[in-house]
Design an enzyme around this catalytic site. Structure first.
Site, PDB file in Angstrom:
ATOM      1  N   LYS A 169      53.013  48.204  51.557  1.00  0.00           N
ATOM      2  CA  LYS A 169      51.772  47.778  52.217  1.00  0.00           C
ATOM      3  C   LYS A 169      51.832  46.257  52.257  1.00  0.00           C
ATOM      4  CE  LYS A 169      48.063  46.197  52.246  1.00  0.00           C
ATOM      5  NZ  LYS A 169      47.728  45.010  53.101  1.00  0.00           N
ATOM      6  N   GLY A 200      48.030  47.477  57.342  1.00  0.00           N
ATOM      7  CA  GLY A 200      46.627  47.830  57.115  1.00  0.00           C
ATOM      8  C   GLY A 200      45.995  46.917  56.089  1.00  0.00           C
ATOM      9  N   GLY A 202      44.090  45.961  52.478  1.00  0.00           N
ATOM     10  CA  GLY A 202      44.241  46.354  51.084  1.00  0.00           C
ATOM     11  C   GLY A 202      43.246  47.418  50.672  1.00  0.00           C
ATOM     12  N   VAL A 205      44.663  50.956  52.982  1.00  0.00           N
ATOM     13  CA  VAL A 205      46.022  51.445  52.697  1.00  0.00           C
ATOM     14  C   VAL A 205      46.425  51.141  51.248  1.00  0.00           C
ATOM     15  CG1 VAL A 205      48.442  51.271  53.374  1.00  0.00           C
ATOM     16  CG2 VAL A 205      46.655  51.175  55.120  1.00  0.00           C
ATOM     17  N   GLY A 206      46.163  49.916  50.787  1.00  0.00           N
ATOM     18  CA  GLY A 206      46.540  49.534  49.422  1.00  0.00           C
ATOM     19  C   GLY A 206      45.828  50.395  48.403  1.00  0.00           C
ATOM     20  N   GLU A 244      52.635  40.549  39.877  1.00  0.00           N
ATOM     21  CA  GLU A 244      53.016  39.125  39.998  1.00  0.00           C
ATOM     22  C   GLU A 244      51.826  38.414  40.610  1.00  0.00           C
ATOM     23  OE1 GLU A 244      55.585  37.807  38.846  1.00  0.00           O
ATOM     24  OE2 GLU A 244      57.007  39.446  38.590  1.00  0.00           O
ATOM     25  N   CYS A 278      52.551  30.558  44.471  1.00  0.00           N
ATOM     26  CA  CYS A 278      52.043  30.929  43.152  1.00  0.00           C
ATOM     27  C   CYS A 278      52.581  30.003  42.079  1.00  0.00           C
ATOM     28  CB  CYS A 278      52.452  32.361  42.849  1.00  0.00           C
ATOM     29  SG  CYS A 278      54.215  32.628  43.084  1.00  0.00           S
ATOM     30  N   GLU A 378      43.051  28.504  41.112  1.00  0.00           N
ATOM     31  CA  GLU A 378      44.185  28.368  42.024  1.00  0.00           C
ATOM     32  C   GLU A 378      43.643  28.003  43.405  1.00  0.00           C
ATOM     33  OE1 GLU A 378      46.243  32.014  43.162  1.00  0.00           O
ATOM     34  OE2 GLU A 378      48.131  31.017  42.685  1.00  0.00           O
TER      35      GLU A 378
HETATM   36  P1  NAD Z   1      45.770  39.085  47.942  1.00  0.00           P
HETATM   37  O1  NAD Z   1      45.622  39.495  46.531  1.00  0.00           O
HETATM   38  O2  NAD Z   1      44.572  38.787  48.735  1.00  0.00           O
HETATM   39  O3  NAD Z   1      46.561  40.194  48.771  1.00  0.00           O
HETATM   40  C1  NAD Z   1      47.854  40.652  48.407  1.00  0.00           C
HETATM   41  C2  NAD Z   1      48.070  42.043  48.986  1.00  0.00           C
HETATM   42  O4  NAD Z   1      47.180  42.958  48.342  1.00  0.00           O
HETATM   43  C3  NAD Z   1      47.771  42.138  50.485  1.00  0.00           C
HETATM   44  O5  NAD Z   1      48.709  42.997  51.082  1.00  0.00           O
HETATM   45  C4  NAD Z   1      46.383  42.752  50.492  1.00  0.00           C
HETATM   46  O6  NAD Z   1      46.085  43.429  51.690  1.00  0.00           O
HETATM   47  C5  NAD Z   1      46.477  43.718  49.312  1.00  0.00           C
HETATM   48  N1  NAD Z   1      45.191  44.152  48.743  1.00  0.00           N
HETATM   49  C6  NAD Z   1      43.994  43.512  48.800  1.00  0.00           C
HETATM   50  N2  NAD Z   1      43.045  44.247  48.166  1.00  0.00           N
HETATM   51  C7  NAD Z   1      43.647  45.369  47.693  1.00  0.00           C
HETATM   52  C8  NAD Z   1      43.207  46.503  46.952  1.00  0.00           C
HETATM   53  N3  NAD Z   1      41.942  46.639  46.554  1.00  0.00           N
HETATM   54  N4  NAD Z   1      44.099  47.456  46.627  1.00  0.00           N
HETATM   55  C9  NAD Z   1      45.398  47.320  46.986  1.00  0.00           C
HETATM   56  N5  NAD Z   1      45.875  46.283  47.712  1.00  0.00           N
HETATM   57  C10 NAD Z   1      45.019  45.301  48.054  1.00  0.00           C
HETATM   58  O7  NAD Z   1      46.771  37.836  47.929  1.00  0.00           O
HETATM   59  P2  NAD Z   1      47.220  36.941  49.153  1.00  0.00           P
HETATM   60  O8  NAD Z   1      46.063  36.067  49.524  1.00  0.00           O
HETATM   61  O9  NAD Z   1      47.871  37.770  50.203  1.00  0.00           O
HETATM   62  O10 NAD Z   1      48.366  36.066  48.459  1.00  0.00           O
HETATM   63  C11 NAD Z   1      48.104  34.922  47.742  1.00  0.00           C
HETATM   64  C12 NAD Z   1      48.066  35.220  46.252  1.00  0.00           C
HETATM   65  O11 NAD Z   1      49.308  35.792  45.850  1.00  0.00           O
HETATM   66  C13 NAD Z   1      47.918  33.981  45.409  1.00  0.00           C
HETATM   67  O12 NAD Z   1      46.977  34.195  44.394  1.00  0.00           O
HETATM   68  C14 NAD Z   1      49.294  33.777  44.808  1.00  0.00           C
HETATM   69  O13 NAD Z   1      49.320  33.075  43.604  1.00  0.00           O
HETATM   70  C15 NAD Z   1      49.777  35.177  44.663  1.00  0.00           C
HETATM   71  N6  NAD Z   1      51.248  35.190  44.629  1.00  0.00           N
HETATM   72  C16 NAD Z   1      51.881  35.478  43.449  1.00  0.00           C
HETATM   73  C17 NAD Z   1      53.265  35.435  43.380  1.00  0.00           C
HETATM   74  C18 NAD Z   1      54.013  35.725  42.103  1.00  0.00           C
HETATM   75  O14 NAD Z   1      55.200  36.002  42.173  1.00  0.00           O
HETATM   76  N7  NAD Z   1      53.390  35.685  40.959  1.00  0.00           N
HETATM   77  C19 NAD Z   1      54.004  35.142  44.519  1.00  0.00           C
HETATM   78  C20 NAD Z   1      53.325  34.874  45.695  1.00  0.00           C
HETATM   79  C21 NAD Z   1      51.942  34.920  45.732  1.00  0.00           C
END
Ligand code: NAD
Length: 472
Positions: A169, A200, A202, A205-206, A244, A278, A378
């Site tokens: 996803k 889709g 989160g 689909v998530g 992560e 991140c 962050e």
């Molecule tokens: P996000 O948490 O908003 O979304 C990440 C993914 O999760 C997306 O595909 C989103 O659609 C999905 N999602 C959202 N709600 C969900 C739910 N309830 N159930 C399942 N899936 C769901 O993050 P973002 O804005 O896409 O990315 C930025 C964030 O990612 C930052 O906080 C960054 O630090 C983190 N990040 C961490 C690493 C690492 O390796 N630690 C690497 C890159 C980014």
């Protein structure tokens, strides 16, 4: 305008059951450049069913068969680097050095998974027992927008190497890049159902993936808030989880550091991926004894950073991915000023001369206290904080006074001393005088930066379960 209206399920492109769509934007121009049809729970369940049906055969495949499969995937991604580059530029606006990395890295991570698989001991003798490491089952792989193809390819290659099948996803904001990965999977002719991708939201689909009893494992990269929601919903079915998450990484500059070299490295660490990383080193800790000289060097380094058109070779900071992200970063700059931090460079609004595009002025605050909002949360944009410390002990205390623990950087002329400081920082990764990354070493966070590790043998083990066999 590109219209993406299919998912990749059971080895084929299939029409979306979900009928809503989202617009895709070019963040450098704000123009709508395409649409993606958003899958719903029916699409997600179809993909899980396909992955479940494909699991017994995938688990039974030999290492040689899995390597052959991954080799085809790697080659298909390598053939599509130009298409991926066009998608990264149009949809993400990464400046040229970063965009090149973003098209090469997906191939590298598949290669790395293959290297680990080639010599991985799936069976080990322990005393009178034989331990078999077995695939955990169907994996749900949920990825963010900030390095879309690398995260999909890394997680997927590792899951397949372990003998798992998977449903991905990806972020709905990166659908052009995801489309290139889907086309590569299609061309690679993997066995039907082993790798599925559903576009889709989160919450739709998530959420199906983290709740489904047919999914045994979630590997998630994204924000700490979403990670917490996934952890909660995974608890009902006792899923294995790798999370992560976010970071607020410290860069500790020691008093023996060369100011210009330290500033250059610290700013590079802070502005990696236009600050949308991140691992970005966003809290820069400087000794009070040499504060003025380090502040001057850092301010000069930040003022020299070009934020603007990602196609211009001199640009190192591109736009924020979305208007929402731009507003969020602006909000943090306003909060920093309101809380009494002092601007050394940048500030609110767009860089000079830019009226359009989600560009932010590369920003450096000083007089930041570690309890201010801009030092705790962050920001995910090119906004850095300078925090003073009196001695090494206080530097370590400030570095560790955070909910996060993903990455850290220590800069100093005396390498042994810098390494001793590095060893005291509670962080999954600590770098000393470098930004080099070791892809075979474990990567992941302590505290609220995550659970578990990816990369190398540690990454593969996260998709395996141990079965101990003792025969009388
Ligand atoms: P996000 O948490 O908003 O979304 C990440 C993914 O999760 C997306 O595909 C989103 O659609 C999905 N999602 C959202 N709600 C969900 C739910 N309830 N159930 C399942 N899936 C769901 O993050 P973002 O804005 O896409 O990315 C930025 C964030 O990612 C930052 O906080 C960054 O630090 C983190 N990040 C961490 C690493 C690492 O390796 N630690 C690497 C890159 C980014």
């Amino acid at each position: 305008m590109q219209r993406i209206d299919q998912h990749f399920i059971n080895g084929a492109f299939v029409a979306s059951h979900g009928q809503h769509h989202a617009n895709l934007h070019n963040p450098a121009t704000e123009a709508v450049i395409g649409t993606v049809q958003l899958g719903d729970a029916v699409d997600a369940e179809r993909a899980v069913a396909a992955a479940k049906a494909a699991l017994p055969a995938q688990a039974a495949r030999s290492v040689a068969e899995r390597l052959a499969m991954l080799g085809r995937f790697r080659d298909a991604m390598a053939e599509r680097q130009d298409a991926l580059h066009a998608a990264v530029l149009a949809e993400y606006g990464a400046p040229s050095a970063r965009s090149r990395w973003m098209v090469e890295h997906p191939v590298q991570v598949i290669d790395e998974a293959m290297r680990v698989l080639a010599d991985f001991p799936f069976q080990r003798g322990v005393g009178q027992a034989q331990v078999h490491l077995l695939p955990v089952g169907v994996a749900g792989l949920i990825t963010p927008w900030n390095s879309n193809a690398s995260f999909i390819c890394g997680k997927l290659a590792t899951a397949l190497a372990a003998g798992c099948t998977a449903v991905v996803k990806p972020s709905e904001m990166s659908a052009l890049q995801t489309q290139v990965v889907m086309e590569a999977l299609h061309a690679a002719q993997l066995p039907a159902g082993v790798a599925n991708i559903v576009n889709g939201l989160g919450q739709d689909v998530g959420a199906v993936l983290s709740a489904s009893p047919d999914v045994a494992k979630i590997s998630f990269t994204g924000s700490t808030a979403t990670g917490r929601a996934i952890l909660r919903s995974s608890a009902d079915t006792f899923k294995r989880v790798t999370l992560e998450l976010g970071g607020k990484s410290p860069t500790v500059i020691l008093d023996d550091a060369d100011p210009q070299a330290a500033a250059a490295l610290a700013v590079q660490a802070g502005f990696i991926n236009s600050g949308q990383a991140c691992i970005a080193g966003t809290r820069i800790l400087v000794p009070e004894s040499r504060r003025a000289v380090f502040e001057d060097a850092l301010a000069a380094a930040v003022r020299a950073v070009r934020s603007g058109d990602p196609r211009d070779a001199a640009t190192t900071v591109g736009p924020m991915v979305s208007e929402r992200q731009w507003q969020r970063v602006q909000g943090y700059i306003t909060t920093g000023i309101a809380e009494g931090a002092r601007l050394l460079a940048g500030g609110e609004g767009r860089p000079e001369g830019l009226q359009k595009g989600w560009f932010v002025r590369p920003t450096l605050f000083t007089d930041v206290r570690n309890d201010m909002t801009i030092a705790r949360e962050e920001i995910f944009g090119p906004v850095l904080c300078v925090i003073g410390y009196r001695d090494e002990e206080e530097a370590v205390a400030i570095a560790n006074d955070t909910a996060y623990g993903l990455s850290a950087l220590v800069i100093g002329s005396d390498e042994a001393r810098a390494t001793a400081v590095a060893r005291q920082i509670q962080s999954g990764r600590v770098l000393v005088n470098t930004l080099r990354h070791e892809p075979m070493a474990p990567f992941g966070g302590m505290k609220q930066s995550g659970i578990g590790r990816e990369s190398g043998a540690w990454g593969l083990e996260a998709f395996l379960e141990a079965q101990t066999l003792v025969v009388g």
